[in-house]
Design a protein around this motif. Structure first.
Motif, PDB file in Angstrom:
ATOM      1  N   GLU A   1       0.795  -1.227   0.000  1.00 26.24           N
ATOM      2  CA  GLU A   1       0.000   0.000   0.000  1.00 26.24           C
ATOM      3  C   GLU A   1       0.832   1.285   0.000  1.00 26.24           C
ATOM      4  OE1 GLU A   1      -2.909  -0.281   3.085  1.00 26.24           O
ATOM      5  OE2 GLU A   1      -3.895  -2.036   2.172  1.00 26.24           O
ATOM      6  N   PRO A   2       1.929   1.379   0.780  1.00 20.58           N
ATOM      7  CA  PRO A   2       2.712   2.621   0.736  1.00 20.58           C
ATOM      8  C   PRO A   2       3.344   2.902  -0.632  1.00 20.58           C
ATOM      9  CG  PRO A   2       3.244   1.340   2.695  1.00 20.58           C
ATOM     10  CD  PRO A   2       2.435   0.451   1.802  1.00 20.58           C
ATOM     11  N   PHE A   3       3.520   1.862  -1.446  1.00 24.76           N
ATOM     12  CA  PHE A   3       4.146   2.037  -2.752  1.00 24.76           C
ATOM     13  C   PHE A   3       3.166   2.557  -3.805  1.00 24.76           C
ATOM     14  CE2 PHE A   3       6.866  -0.980  -0.616  1.00 24.76           C
ATOM     15  CZ  PHE A   3       8.138  -0.646  -1.019  1.00 24.76           C
ATOM     16  N   ILE A   4       1.879   2.366  -3.559  1.00 25.46           N
ATOM     17  CA  ILE A   4       0.894   2.625  -4.606  1.00 25.46           C
ATOM     18  C   ILE A   4       0.910   4.063  -5.119  1.00 25.46           C
ATOM     19  CG2 ILE A   4      -1.593   2.755  -5.052  1.00 25.46           C
ATOM     20  CD1 ILE A   4      -1.861   0.148  -3.427  1.00 25.46           C
ATOM     21  N   PRO A   5       0.849   5.101  -4.253  1.00 19.50           N
ATOM     22  CA  PRO A   5       0.840   6.461  -4.810  1.00 19.50           C
ATOM     23  C   PRO A   5       2.125   6.816  -5.541  1.00 19.50           C
ATOM     24  CG  PRO A   5       1.016   6.511  -2.411  1.00 19.50           C
ATOM     25  CD  PRO A   5       0.692   5.101  -2.781  1.00 19.50           C
TER      26      PRO A   5
ATOM     27  N   ALA B   1       4.068   4.592  -7.198  1.00 20.58           N
ATOM     28  CA  ALA B   1       4.044   3.874  -8.482  1.00 20.58           C
ATOM     29  C   ALA B   1       3.146   4.580  -9.483  1.00 20.58           C
ATOM     30  CB  ALA B   1       3.574   2.437  -8.265  1.00 20.58           C
ATOM     31  N   GLU B   2       1.995   5.057  -9.022  1.00 22.99           N
ATOM     32  CA  GLU B   2       1.085   5.775  -9.902  1.00 22.99           C
ATOM     33  C   GLU B   2       1.719   7.083 -10.377  1.00 22.99           C
ATOM     34  OE1 GLU B   2      -2.886   4.815 -10.425  1.00 22.99           O
ATOM     35  OE2 GLU B   2      -1.229   3.464 -10.867  1.00 22.99           O
ATOM     36  N   ALA B   3       2.366   7.824  -9.459  1.00 25.46           N
ATOM     37  CA  ALA B   3       2.987   9.094  -9.827  1.00 25.46           C
ATOM     38  C   ALA B   3       4.134   8.892 -10.804  1.00 25.46           C
ATOM     39  CB  ALA B   3       3.494   9.815  -8.570  1.00 25.46           C
ATOM     40  N   ALA B   4       4.853   7.778 -10.640  1.00 27.53           N
ATOM     41  CA  ALA B   4       5.994   7.493 -11.512  1.00 27.53           C
ATOM     42  C   ALA B   4       5.554   6.967 -12.870  1.00 27.53           C
ATOM     43  CB  ALA B   4       6.923   6.480 -10.842  1.00 27.53           C
ATOM     44  N   GLY B   5       4.296   6.582 -13.004  1.00 26.29           N
ATOM     45  CA  GLY B   5       3.859   5.958 -14.247  1.00 26.29           C
ATOM     46  C   GLY B   5       4.492   4.603 -14.451  1.00 26.29           C
ATOM     47  N   ALA B   6       4.850   3.934 -13.343  1.00 26.70           N
ATOM     48  CA  ALA B   6       5.525   2.641 -13.431  1.00 26.70           C
ATOM     49  C   ALA B   6       4.575   1.584 -13.977  1.00 26.70           C
ATOM     50  CB  ALA B   6       6.039   2.221 -12.057  1.00 26.70           C
TER      51      ALA B   6
END
Length: 265
Positions: free
Chosen positions: A88-92, A94-99
């Protein structure tokens, strides 16, 4: 059409900030990286927050650079977890990075039917969450522990046909599986690849060496990838963070220019 995109893992330059990683990628004309370490730590969330304050800051930085984040690499182990709440902490970020992906490890040892079923349920739950939340990224499972056994790997993708695999080509090969035999059985599930080179020294153990100085069958792997029509990141995983005796990543990237372009016109 190229069947792969050149990439590298920040595991090879863990001392660098993402600003410095972007400069390194520019120098080597590489447009994609996967994030495992930054600014001396494997705690990516802390490192990104210290450098960019929040996901919006990361997105703004990337908008001004010719750099694509192929993946954020977590330490989560699928077969040693009861759920994937730890992502869960990675989700925002990852989304911001466009990963495209968040990496999780396989973990585990020899697996039984119950282990496989539990993992399948976890992956199914994730896919339901991803769909309902509208996430753009997906999870990929690295062949790092139990899934370096090709029979275990095939058993997983047969049970979970939607499983996305980060194939660490060196790990399966060093356990005796040639690239063609692995590719033929799981190609549809492969979304990312790790490559590295090694040789057996006088002590009878494998040691990592500069790309092209070892005996990993890169030409065979490149031939397989060129037959494919998907763009798959081909990522140099230079494990200097774990093996500080290795030369700098910059040296490895220079050595890789011919090694991972074998047969490419």
């Amino acid at each position: 059409m190229s069947a792969f995109d050149y990439c590298f893992s920040t595991l090879g330059c863990s001392e660098m900030s993402l600003h410095e990683v972007a400069d390194l990628a520019d120098r080597h004309d590489i447009a994609a990286v996967e994030l495992r370490t930054l600014s001396g730590t494997i705690d990516l969330i802390s490192a990104l927050a210290a450098e960019f304050e929040n996901p919006a800051g990361l997105a703004a930085f990337l908008a001004g650079r010719n750099l694509r984040i192929a993946a954020l690499n977590t330490s989560i182990k699928l077969f040693e977890s009861t759920d994937l709440a730890a992502i869960e902490p990675f989700i925002p970020w990852a989304e911001a990075a466009g990963a495209a992906h968040l990496r999780i490890f396989d973990g585990g040892k020899q697996l039984g039917a119950d282990d496989m079923k539990r993992a399948a349920d976890i992956i199914d739950d994730w896919q339901a969450t991803r769909q309902s939340s509208g996430f753009d990224f997906d999870l990929m499972i690295e062949t790092h522990n139990t899934l370096t056994d090709v029979e275990q790997l095939v058993a997983l993708v047969e049970l979970v046909p939607t499983a996305q695999i980060l194939w660490d080509t060196h790990h399966t090969w060093s356990r005796g599986a040639d690239p063609t035999s692995v590719w033929d059985r799981i190609a549809r599930n492969i979304v990312h690849l790790h490559v590295k080179d090694s040789t057996v020294d006088g002590d009878g153990r494998r040691h990592y060496v500069l790309p092209g100085d070892g005996d990993f069958p890169m030409a065979e792997l490149i031939s397989l990838l060129r037959q494919n029509e998907r763009h798959i990141p081909l990522s140099l995983e230079w494990e200097r963070h774990w093996h500080p005796e290795l030369p700098p990543l910059e040296d490895a990237l220079i050595a890789a220019r011919n090694w991972w372009r074998q047969g490419v016109s």
